[in-house]
Design a protein around this motif. Sequence first.
Motif, short mmCIF file in Angstrom:
data_model
loop_
_atom_site.label_atom_id
_atom_site.label_comp_id
_atom_site.label_asym_id
_atom_site.label_seq_id
_atom_site.Cartn_x
_atom_site.Cartn_y
_atom_site.Cartn_z
N TYR A 113 0.83 -1.21 0.00
CA TYR A 113 0.00 0.00 0.00
C TYR A 113 0.86 1.26 0.00
N ASN A 114 0.22 2.35 -0.34
CA ASN A 114 0.77 3.70 -0.17
C ASN A 114 2.15 3.87 -0.82
N GLU A 115 3.07 4.53 -0.11
CA GLU A 115 4.38 4.85 -0.69
C GLU A 115 5.11 3.60 -1.17
N GLU A 116 4.85 2.48 -0.50
CA GLU A 116 5.53 1.24 -0.89
C GLU A 116 5.12 0.75 -2.28
N VAL A 117 3.92 1.13 -2.71
CA VAL A 117 3.50 0.80 -4.08
C VAL A 117 4.47 1.48 -5.05
N GLU A 139 7.49 2.76 -4.41
CA GLU A 139 8.87 2.25 -4.26
C GLU A 139 9.06 0.94 -5.01
N ASN A 140 8.09 0.04 -4.84
CA ASN A 140 8.21 -1.28 -5.49
C ASN A 140 8.10 -1.19 -7.00
N LEU A 141 7.18 -0.34 -7.47
CA LEU A 141 7.03 -0.20 -8.92
C LEU A 141 8.30 0.38 -9.54
N LEU A 142 8.87 1.38 -8.87
CA LEU A 142 10.11 1.99 -9.38
C LEU A 142 11.26 0.99 -9.37
N ARG A 143 11.33 0.22 -8.29
CA ARG A 143 12.39 -0.77 -8.17
C ARG A 143 12.28 -1.82 -9.29
N ILE A 144 11.06 -2.31 -9.50
CA ILE A 144 10.87 -3.33 -10.54
C ILE A 144 11.21 -2.78 -11.92
N GLN A 145 10.79 -1.53 -12.15
CA GLN A 145 11.11 -0.86 -13.43
C GLN A 145 12.61 -0.79 -13.64
N LYS A 146 13.30 -0.35 -12.57
CA LYS A 146 14.75 -0.13 -12.65
C LYS A 146 15.49 -1.45 -12.88
N GLU A 147 15.06 -2.47 -12.13
CA GLU A 147 15.75 -3.75 -12.24
C GLU A 147 15.47 -4.44 -13.58
N GLY A 148 14.36 -4.05 -14.18
CA GLY A 148 14.03 -4.62 -15.49
C GLY A 148 13.82 -6.12 -15.49
N THR A 149 13.44 -6.69 -14.33
CA THR A 149 13.20 -8.13 -14.25
C THR A 149 11.76 -8.44 -14.63
N GLN A 150 11.44 -9.72 -14.55
CA GLN A 150 10.06 -10.15 -14.83
C GLN A 150 9.20 -10.12 -13.57
N GLU A 151 9.76 -9.57 -12.48
CA GLU A 151 9.05 -9.62 -11.20
C GLU A 151 7.67 -8.96 -11.26
N ASP A 152 7.48 -8.07 -12.20
CA ASP A 152 6.17 -7.41 -12.35
C ASP A 152 5.05 -8.44 -12.49
N ALA A 153 5.38 -9.61 -13.06
CA ALA A 153 4.35 -10.63 -13.30
C ALA A 153 3.86 -11.29 -12.02
N ALA A 154 4.56 -11.04 -10.91
CA ALA A 154 4.13 -11.62 -9.63
C ALA A 154 2.94 -10.88 -9.05
#
Length: 499
Positions: free
Chosen positions: A399-403, A405-420
């Motif tokens: 929730y909140n700011e962590e959404v 943070e996590n979206l930015l992190r996943i974007q930056k890392e460029g992994t497939q983690e978004d699919a989780a």
Amino acid sequence: SSTMALQPSSCGGVGMENQDSRFSPTPVSGVHGIDQELVDEMLYDALVWSSLHGLVIGDRNLERSGRIPGVGMVHAPFTLLPTIFPESYWRQACELAPIFNELVDRVSLDGNFLQDSLSRTKEVDAFTSRLLDIHLKMLQIGKKEEIRLGLHRSDYMLDEQTNLLLQIELNTISSSFPGLGCLVSELHRSLLDHHGEKLGLVSKQVPWNTAVNKYAEAIAKAWAEYNNPSSIVMIIVQAEERNMYDQHWLFHVLKEKHNVKAIRKTLAEVDAQGELKPDGRLLVGGQEISVIYFRAGYTPNDYPSESEWRARLLMEQSLAIKCPSISYHLTGTKKIQQELAKAGVLERFLDDKEDIEKVRKCFAGLWSLDDQEIVLKAIGNPRLFVMKPQREGGGNNIYNEEVKENLLRIQKEGTQEDAAYILMQRIFPNISPTLLVRDGICQKDHAISELGIYGAYLRNKERVIINEQSGYLMRTKVSSSNEGGVAAGFAVLDSIYLS
Ligand code: ADP
Ligand code: MG
Ligand code: MG
């Protein structure tokens, strides 16, 4: 006349610090205004009632309370009074139950839809991947589930801004509290019978809660369809379960009303004691199992070793009626919820146009993270979204700011983690003053509520034996808390007062 809006008493609200800034604090009114002497009297009555009627859970302060029934019990957390809920929304939620039951059944039969929709999730989520492996094996051997039993709970919140009843999620495995939920409705009716006049409230406005009886009946009917009188029901449980009394209530009714015997086994015990006969019959400890009811197996924590996965596979391969089957289980994932919300997908599984309309109306915004536009929106305004992994049991969402943070992190890392994950529109229900009771102490706070509607579905080939709404569960939590699980310690049990 009503005394619901008297002076605030000495016990002030707590825990509002983190409340979302878009809300101005609700004035202390309504139930917070009830005369303290009356609150104390109702609290005392409620605590006695709970103890005498088995509205109890294991006390976490006592080590053996999660294993030995009758040792270390404490009343389940509850609201002192039922929460007011508009009758029209209640009816709407009830009407949806048989439609969702049918939807689950139809989706479960489309093995390719399940595999395809979850194919990217599979790459990054080891737990979902294991479930999909079992599912794929069943597809490959052409396993048919002719008798299908679904005990579901569809959860909703009433969105204050849009005035819409929106679905939070649909649970197809381990839908909890059919037992204790009924007891809370009875507790509230009892309190209103004795104190309602002073509050201007009448007990008949709390709907009769059929959950435990309907669930027991559905399991009994499934047992009968299996058609071997010497077979028994098996409940899959966690080794430690503080919420065991909710489960015991269901199997108490199954035994007393339907004369059907049930045994409790952990996944590890099924692995050790289970045996699959060449004709597909499942024996556990030498006894033939006709129905397997899962109250464990929905979280990776329930599979600490290969033993538990072997047990899950063994059961799936068997003739026993699985509640849920692997297909029903996967149909209840958040990813499938999101796929069903895509344009045109409901139409693949439901025939009736009106049913489709009704279902779509209760869908909140749901998105996959490969939707760049929505990810940008969520980064810009994370409070309006919830990020959800493929998990059950509460406490897993972001929730909140962590959404952000996590979206930015996943974007930056460029992994497939978004699919989780999936992204979901955050629902903001109305906040109201509430009396929450835990450990014998009544606390005034501001709270939001989530209404769960139980559904039971049983069919044998083309014959639909049960498809109905079968009771309800209201859960109420302080508005400063994001998550809502009762067992997870966030929420308390509640019932509804129709207005
Ligand atoms: P679980 O399967 O773990 O119960 P849920 O989707 O029900 O997962 O989420 C857990 C809790 O998080 C819910 O009971 C609710 O309190 C809160 N929640 C989930 N989705 C939303 C949402 N879209 N808006 C607001 N709160 C939500
Ligand atoms: Mg769930
Ligand atoms: Mg939930």
